[in-house]
Design a protein around this motif. Sequence first.
Motif, PDB file in Angstrom:
ATOM      1  N   SER A  14       0.782  -0.964  -0.264  1.00 19.68           N
ATOM      2  CA  SER A  14      -0.498   0.094  -0.062  1.00 19.68           C
ATOM      3  C   SER A  14       1.471   1.734  -0.390  1.00 19.68           C
ATOM      4  CB  SER A  14      -0.771   0.074   1.758  1.00 19.68           C
ATOM      5  OG  SER A  14      -0.563   0.116   2.391  1.00 19.68           O
ATOM      6  N   ASP A  36      -1.121   3.832  -6.197  1.00 16.50           N
ATOM      7  CA  ASP A  36      -1.578   3.718  -5.277  1.00 16.50           C
ATOM      8  C   ASP A  36      -1.689   1.816  -4.760  1.00 16.50           C
ATOM      9  OD1 ASP A  36      -4.010   2.588  -6.629  1.00 16.50           O
ATOM     10  OD2 ASP A  36      -4.989   4.276  -5.926  1.00 16.50           O
ATOM     11  N   SER A  38      -4.482   0.374  -5.732  1.00 11.18           N
ATOM     12  CA  SER A  38      -5.787  -0.300  -5.452  1.00 11.18           C
ATOM     13  C   SER A  38      -5.873  -1.545  -6.920  1.00 11.18           C
ATOM     14  CB  SER A  38      -6.671   0.728  -5.290  1.00 11.18           C
ATOM     15  OG  SER A  38      -6.036   1.646  -6.677  1.00 11.18           O
ATOM     16  N   ARG A 142      -4.318  -6.286 -10.035  1.00  7.77           N
ATOM     17  CA  ARG A 142      -3.084  -4.945  -8.641  1.00  7.77           C
ATOM     18  C   ARG A 142      -1.451  -4.773  -8.525  1.00  7.77           C
ATOM     19  NH1 ARG A 142      -5.405  -5.596  -3.006  1.00  7.77           N
ATOM     20  NH2 ARG A 142      -3.931  -7.841  -3.423  1.00  7.77           N
TER      21      ARG A 142
END
Length: 303
Positions: A14, A36, A38, A142
């Motif tokens: 993260s 990011d 996500s 991701r």
Amino acid sequence: MNMDGEEILLEGDSLDDARRRVTEGHCLVREEVLSDGSPRRAAGGGPTPEDALRQARGLVPDEAEILDEQLVAEPGDVSFTVEAFTESDARTRAESSIRPGDIVTGVALQTEGSKGFLGIGRRPAVYKAAVRQVAHAEVTFRTRARIRGLVVTLEALGVLLREAETIERDVRQYLKILRGVPAGLRNPVLESVRFSFERQRFNAALERARAWWPGDEGLLALAPLATSSFRSADDTVAQVTLAQNAASKLLLLIRPHLAAVGGHGGGQDEAAPADVPSCPRGHGPLREWSGKLRCWECGYPDK
């Protein structure tokens, strides 16, 4: 690492995890988020479901983790309705609503519209759009959070803070003494030379602060000190007053940045050499002014 810092690439599960990868004794003062962390989706289309999935997978970065794959539309003929006042407008609206690869094969009037009276009660017609649809697939993936940033040592932050504090203090004390000198005794040329060092120190500190925090509008609006000579005795006081205001503002602008990263140290004046006398009134070590050691707070030993 030099005092200007070092550009690095940080990765983590993260953004917070990536930021925690900064090595001990350093801090991140500027960052650009490249990813990011996500989930994202890649869409593909083709004559068959396999073709659609293959195209979607081809859009996924090699280092990404695939979380899910879905076939969102089977190939075949489908239809839907659109509202428009003309057939050409209906076709345009239908084409803007379909996915890449699909084709509008026809538009047929389904319900008449109404022209109304003088524009009142005007109602669009309803058209049925026929579409030849290809297969469509989506891949959810991701990538790791990635940050490109500038890191500096905590020591460098402390140096900048102490330098800004010293500049602000020295300029303030210089101005106080300058105001105590009669205008007729002020030499603008000599004072320009004497004050040039403080201007250089301020401009260097401002340049470094701008490099570390380029998005700070206050730092961008704060102009460097002019290096031109003072024009008169009054101009000398005016220019040094501007310098004091600028030095105070610089200190106010950088303190929040340093507090945000924490552990910056600093804030204390460096110890004076042992052979430099101090002011007997408790104002600290004497400093050179006009070729003589004086107290920049009270003017000792002349006052």
